[in-house]
Design a protein around this motif. Structure first.
Motif, mmCIF file in Angstrom:
data_model
loop_
_atom_site.group_PDB
_atom_site.id
_atom_site.type_symbol
_atom_site.label_atom_id
_atom_site.label_comp_id
_atom_site.label_asym_id
_atom_site.label_seq_id
_atom_site.Cartn_x
_atom_site.Cartn_y
_atom_site.Cartn_z
ATOM 1 N N ALA A 86 30.019 -89.234 -17.609
ATOM 2 C CA ALA A 86 31.322 -89.423 -16.965
ATOM 3 C C ALA A 86 31.271 -88.766 -15.587
ATOM 4 C CB ALA A 86 32.448 -88.831 -17.816
ATOM 5 N N HIS A 87 30.911 -89.544 -14.574
ATOM 6 C CA HIS A 87 30.771 -89.007 -13.223
ATOM 7 C C HIS A 87 30.811 -90.157 -12.227
ATOM 8 C CE1 HIS A 87 26.617 -89.917 -14.618
ATOM 9 N NE2 HIS A 87 26.519 -90.448 -13.396
ATOM 10 N N LEU A 88 30.793 -89.814 -10.948
ATOM 11 C CA LEU A 88 30.753 -90.831 -9.890
ATOM 12 C C LEU A 88 29.368 -90.949 -9.263
ATOM 13 C CD1 LEU A 88 34.137 -90.365 -7.990
ATOM 14 C CD2 LEU A 88 33.333 -92.435 -9.107
ATOM 15 N N TRP A 89 28.756 -89.808 -8.975
ATOM 16 C CA TRP A 89 27.430 -89.801 -8.351
ATOM 17 C C TRP A 89 26.489 -88.930 -9.185
ATOM 18 C CZ3 TRP A 89 31.953 -88.516 -5.642
ATOM 19 C CH2 TRP A 89 32.439 -89.503 -4.769
ATOM 20 N N SER A 90 25.220 -89.281 -9.202
ATOM 21 C CA SER A 90 24.264 -88.497 -10.003
ATOM 22 C C SER A 90 22.857 -88.621 -9.441
ATOM 23 C CB SER A 90 24.280 -88.979 -11.456
ATOM 24 O OG SER A 90 23.915 -90.349 -11.527
ATOM 25 N N ASN A 91 22.028 -87.644 -9.792
ATOM 26 C CA ASN A 91 20.608 -87.663 -9.490
ATOM 27 C C ASN A 91 19.886 -87.085 -10.702
ATOM 28 O OD1 ASN A 91 17.940 -87.169 -8.574
ATOM 29 N ND2 ASN A 91 18.647 -86.998 -6.459
ATOM 30 N N PHE A 92 19.219 -87.979 -11.458
ATOM 31 C CA PHE A 92 18.535 -87.576 -12.683
ATOM 32 C C PHE A 92 17.028 -87.483 -12.498
ATOM 33 C CE2 PHE A 92 22.427 -89.653 -14.301
ATOM 34 C CZ PHE A 92 22.915 -88.644 -15.118
ATOM 35 N N GLU A 93 16.535 -87.586 -11.266
ATOM 36 C CA GLU A 93 15.094 -87.585 -11.034
ATOM 37 C C GLU A 93 14.460 -86.268 -11.457
ATOM 38 O OE1 GLU A 93 13.406 -90.158 -10.128
ATOM 39 O OE2 GLU A 93 15.137 -91.449 -9.750
ATOM 40 N N THR A 94 13.211 -86.350 -11.831
ATOM 41 C CA THR A 94 12.432 -85.146 -12.150
ATOM 42 C C THR A 94 11.771 -84.678 -10.870
ATOM 43 O OG1 THR A 94 12.036 -85.976 -14.381
ATOM 44 C CG2 THR A 94 10.633 -84.166 -13.625
ATOM 45 N N ALA A 95 12.445 -83.824 -10.146
ATOM 46 C CA ALA A 95 11.927 -83.334 -8.859
ATOM 47 C C ALA A 95 12.461 -81.927 -8.639
ATOM 48 C CB ALA A 95 12.355 -84.261 -7.721
ATOM 49 N N SER A 96 11.750 -81.174 -7.845
ATOM 50 C CA SER A 96 12.176 -79.799 -7.587
ATOM 51 C C SER A 96 13.361 -79.738 -6.633
ATOM 52 C CB SER A 96 11.008 -78.984 -7.024
ATOM 53 O OG SER A 96 10.541 -79.581 -5.814
ATOM 54 N N THR A 97 13.542 -80.795 -5.826
ATOM 55 C CA THR A 97 14.682 -80.864 -4.915
ATOM 56 C C THR A 97 15.408 -82.189 -5.127
ATOM 57 O OG1 THR A 97 13.536 -79.510 -3.270
ATOM 58 C CG2 THR A 97 15.424 -80.794 -2.523
ATOM 59 N N LYS A 98 16.714 -82.118 -5.330
ATOM 60 C CA LYS A 98 17.512 -83.324 -5.583
ATOM 61 C C LYS A 98 18.660 -83.368 -4.597
ATOM 62 C CE LYS A 98 16.345 -83.106 -10.471
ATOM 63 N NZ LYS A 98 16.767 -83.351 -11.854
ATOM 64 N N ASN A 99 18.906 -84.560 -4.071
ATOM 65 C CA ASN A 99 19.971 -84.749 -3.082
ATOM 66 C C ASN A 99 20.950 -85.825 -3.521
ATOM 67 O OD1 ASN A 99 17.714 -83.584 -1.187
ATOM 68 N ND2 ASN A 99 19.647 -83.430 -0.068
ATOM 69 N N ILE A 100 22.207 -85.617 -3.181
ATOM 70 C CA ILE A 100 23.230 -86.661 -3.260
ATOM 71 C C ILE A 100 23.976 -86.627 -1.939
ATOM 72 C CG2 ILE A 100 25.398 -87.389 -4.321
ATOM 73 C CD1 ILE A 100 24.401 -86.338 -6.975
ATOM 74 N N PHE A 101 23.974 -87.733 -1.226
ATOM 75 C CA PHE A 101 24.723 -87.818 0.027
ATOM 76 C C PHE A 101 25.897 -88.763 -0.164
ATOM 77 C CE2 PHE A 101 25.645 -89.803 4.157
ATOM 78 C CZ PHE A 101 26.052 -88.664 4.842
ATOM 79 N N ILE A 102 27.098 -88.284 0.153
ATOM 80 C CA ILE A 102 28.314 -89.083 0.034
ATOM 81 C C ILE A 102 28.814 -89.382 1.444
ATOM 82 C CG2 ILE A 102 30.605 -89.220 -0.995
ATOM 83 C CD1 ILE A 102 29.783 -86.935 -2.867
ATOM 84 N N PRO A 103 28.786 -90.630 1.877
ATOM 85 C CA PRO A 103 29.236 -90.950 3.237
ATOM 86 C C PRO A 103 30.746 -90.827 3.374
ATOM 87 C CG PRO A 103 28.682 -92.951 2.041
ATOM 88 C CD PRO A 103 28.269 -91.803 1.158
ATOM 89 N N ALA A 104 31.208 -90.572 4.583
ATOM 90 C CA ALA A 104 32.643 -90.425 4.828
ATOM 91 C C ALA A 104 33.397 -91.707 4.540
ATOM 92 C CB ALA A 104 32.882 -89.996 6.274
ATOM 93 N N SER A 105 32.711 -92.851 4.564
ATOM 94 C CA SER A 105 33.357 -94.144 4.336
ATOM 95 C C SER A 105 33.590 -94.440 2.862
ATOM 96 C CB SER A 105 32.507 -95.265 4.946
ATOM 97 O OG SER A 105 31.194 -95.236 4.397
#
Length: 656
Positions: A256-275
């Motif tokens: 139950a979410h809007l944005w997610s990053n489930f990758e197996t990585a040491s650094t994870k990013n989610i970028f949400i644009p202003a639009s």
């Protein structure tokens, strides 16, 4: 109620979807109630009147524990009484136990205080509205000491009925019940049941550190977000593995979410644009860090307004070689690199002995590493074989929503829950209660309007328009109000008297004055060229400018009394000349004639409205005619006249 009724029945097995305090009883109970009612009053059996609503005192005859409830249906086929699970447990009943129902008329409830049994209730957006809506639709009675179970989507929340007025048991149908929900003291008698380790605040531009264990959540609420800029959320993991999830409501979860990053990585990013519309219109932004690995996860979380400079995805990336097709360079057939021609043979021999190239993605690896290299059979994901198990679990394992929908992945399930799920909680635009949205509306017009099934049904109710006092369907009220707005903007009034100091309606005469202002100028003698008329007007103006009208209330600037500046005959003659020229050249030029005291007062108030000096508007917002008319309608009440203008008069010009 003038009769009594009691019956001992056998309790049936618990029905999972039976909610609230309503029982399912055998048909013979209704027959006995009607027969008992008919015996208490003269007349035929069909004339029997039952109380509304029908409420029972419900007792376990062995333990003497008592509660109260209403009736859902009289259609139990096996002559058993079926109770909601919470009531079944509260009375300590088992399947086949005896239960006594006694008809009892309860007083109308006026006040109730509830205490939540745990902090889960804060997971519900606007939990108070959700609680009130559920209570209204599922409960007939309340009894002190009961623990009510409120269901929202696939979750349940418990509230203790702590206190009631005017009695310890009341009915809540057709009554205005004042509710009070006591805040929960988490530090003393509450327990936390949702999987959350922390819930803290984080500011944009700051970096925080935290830890989270497996299957637990660490929550961060983002503060002071500038919606003019996008938002970059970066999770840097020092040990273990965790998932990054973001939503516009608190306490998001992996499903139950809007944005997610489930990758197996040491650094994870989610970028949400202003639009992004959800981001731009939300009041809150919550980040969840979900522990995935068996070992505790140590992480660093940073929030910035900058877009990430590089991607941490594992999708195929095409790069170009600076030396490609350059003179003196040749391409290695094994790794694809461009090597100086003088060393290409040496490089090729070394590369073939030590490197191997993946035929699917073109990645060059040391021999032996291909055993760890993995490609997903369902999508274009590739990487280390250690990522395979999690990727399949997250993206290619089917999951079922509580509504029955089958999702192929966690992100798909989360999207379903926030969009089309019938159990998604919405605030109804008509009843303003927090309710399940239901299945899509079957009405095509409602579907185009974006109404859910609940809103389609709820919007079908009627209300009375406060302007025209006609019944209007709730979902049509916007169009109905638009009709009133169009009527308002097209509304016309008869022109005012040409006399600037008058407030009456113009009459059909040559000067376009009202009948009273035109009176002194009327003459039975024919005057086709209006010479005699203009002479009478000149004499009137000359008299005003030299001697005045002599009335103390006069505010006419072209009257010696009104301006307190009498003029000599010669000066007065010069002053009236331009007034006569305007009168002769234009049928709309104002005239300035003295009027009676009531008219002067109305004119003064109308000027205040027109200039916005009452503090309710600005000069010229409404036409002078409407300012005058509003005072006529509201009998000279300035504030009421302003309200009339707002509700009924068209705007002449917009706010600067």
């Amino acid at each position: 109620m003038s009769f009594s009724y009691a019956r001992t029945l056998v309790s049936g097995s618990v029905i999972a979807d039976l909610e609230g305090d309503k029982l399912i009883l055998p048909p013979f109970v209704l027959e006995e109630l009607l027969r008992t009612a008919s015996q208490s009053v003269p007349g035929d059996f069909s004339d029997a009147q039952l109380p509304y609503p029908i409420t029972f005192q419900i007792t376990n005859p062995k333990t003497r524990v008592i509660t109260h409830g209403g009736v859902l249906e009289f259609n139990a086929k096996d002559e058993k009484a079926y109770l909601p699970k919470w009531m079944h447990d509260s009375l300590s009943l088992t399947n086949g136990s005896e239960v006594t129902i006694r008809l009892k008329e309860l007083p109308k409830g006026t006040w109730a205080r509830f205490r939540p049994m745990n902090v889960n209730y804060k997971e519900i957006p606007d939990y108070r509205a959700a609680f009130e809506g559920y209570l209204r639709s599922h409960y007939t009675t309340l009894t002190e000491g009961e623990i009510l179970t409120i269901r929202q989507a696939d979750s349940s929340y418990q509230f203790l009925v702590e206190s009631l007025k005017p009695s310890n048991a009341v009915r809540i149908v057709d009554t205005d019940l004042e509710l009070e929900i006591e805040p929960l003291d988490v530090g003393h008698n509450a327990f936390k049941t949702f999987k959350g380790d922390t819930e803290n605040d984080i500011h944009v531009g700051k970096t925080v550190n935290g830890k989270v264990s497996k299957n637990a959540y660490a929550y961060w609420n983002v503060l002071e977000v500038d919606k003019l800029h996008g938002l970059n959320i970066e999770l840097r993991i020092h040990s273990g593995d965790a998932d990054l999830i973001v939503s516009t409501v608190r306490n998001p979860t992996t499903d139950a979410h809007l944005w997610s990053n489930f990758e197996t990585a040491s650094t994870k990013n989610i970028f949400i644009p202003a639009s992004n519309s959800e981001y731009a219109t939300s009041n809150e932004l919550a980040i969840g860090v979900h522990g995935f690995s068996d070992e505790p996860v140590s992480y660093e979380l940073e929030i910035t307004s900058d877009q990430p400079s590089k991607s941490h995805d594992s999708e195929i990336t095409i790069t170009s070689d600076a030396n490609e097709n350059s003179p003196g360079y040749a391409k290695c057939d094994n790794c694809g690199s461009w090597i100086p021609e003088r060393t290409i043979a040496l490089h090729s021999n070394f590369c073939l002995r030590n490197n191997i190239k993946c035929e699917l993605c073109g990645k060059v690896m040391l021999k032996g590493e291909e055993q760890k290299h993995w490609h997903c059979a369902y999508c274009n994901k590739f990487g280390d074989h250690l990522e395979k198990e999690k990727h399949i679990f997250i993206f290619h394992t089917s999951r079922q929503c509580s509504c029955g929908f089958e999702a192929e992945s966690l992100p798909e399930l989360a999207q379903h829950k926030r969009t089309t799920c019938p159990e998604k909680l919405i605030t109804c635009r008509f009843c303003f209660n927090l309710v399940k949205q239901g299945n899509p509306s079957t009405n095509q017009h409602d579907l185009l309007e974006g109404l859910t099934a609940h809103e389609s049904y709820c919007g079908g109710r009627t209300t009375t328009c406060v302007k025209c006092h006609q019944p209007v369907i709730l979902k049509n009220i916007a169009a109905h109000n638009m009709m009133h707005e169009i009527e308002k903007q097209n509304r016309k009034l008869p022109p005012l008297c040409r006399n600037k100091n008058c407030v009456r309606t113009a009459a059909d005469n040559v000067l376009k004055l009202c009948a009273i202002c035109f009176g002194p100028f009327w003459s039975p003698t024919a005057d086709p060229e209006k010479k005699m008329l203009y002479t009478r007007v000149a004499r009137k103006y000359h008299s005003q400018l030299t001697t005045g009208c002599g009335q103390s209330w006069c505010k006419n600037l072209y009257c010696a009394t009104g301006n307190s500046s009498p003029q000599d005959p010669t000066t007065a003659a010069l002053s009236l000349t331009p007034l006569l020229k305007q009168l002769q050249s234009s049928t709309t030029a104002f005239m300035y004639l003295c009027v009676d005291e009531p008219t002067t007062k109305k004119r003064t108030l109308a000027n205040i409205l027109y200039k916005g000096e009452d503090g309710g508007g600005f000069e010229g917002e409404y036409a002078d005619e409407f300012c005058v008319y509003s005072l006529e309608v509201e009998n000279g009440d300035l504030s009421a006249a302003r309200k009339w203008l707002i509700d009924n008069a068209p705007n002449v010009k917009r706010v600067p």
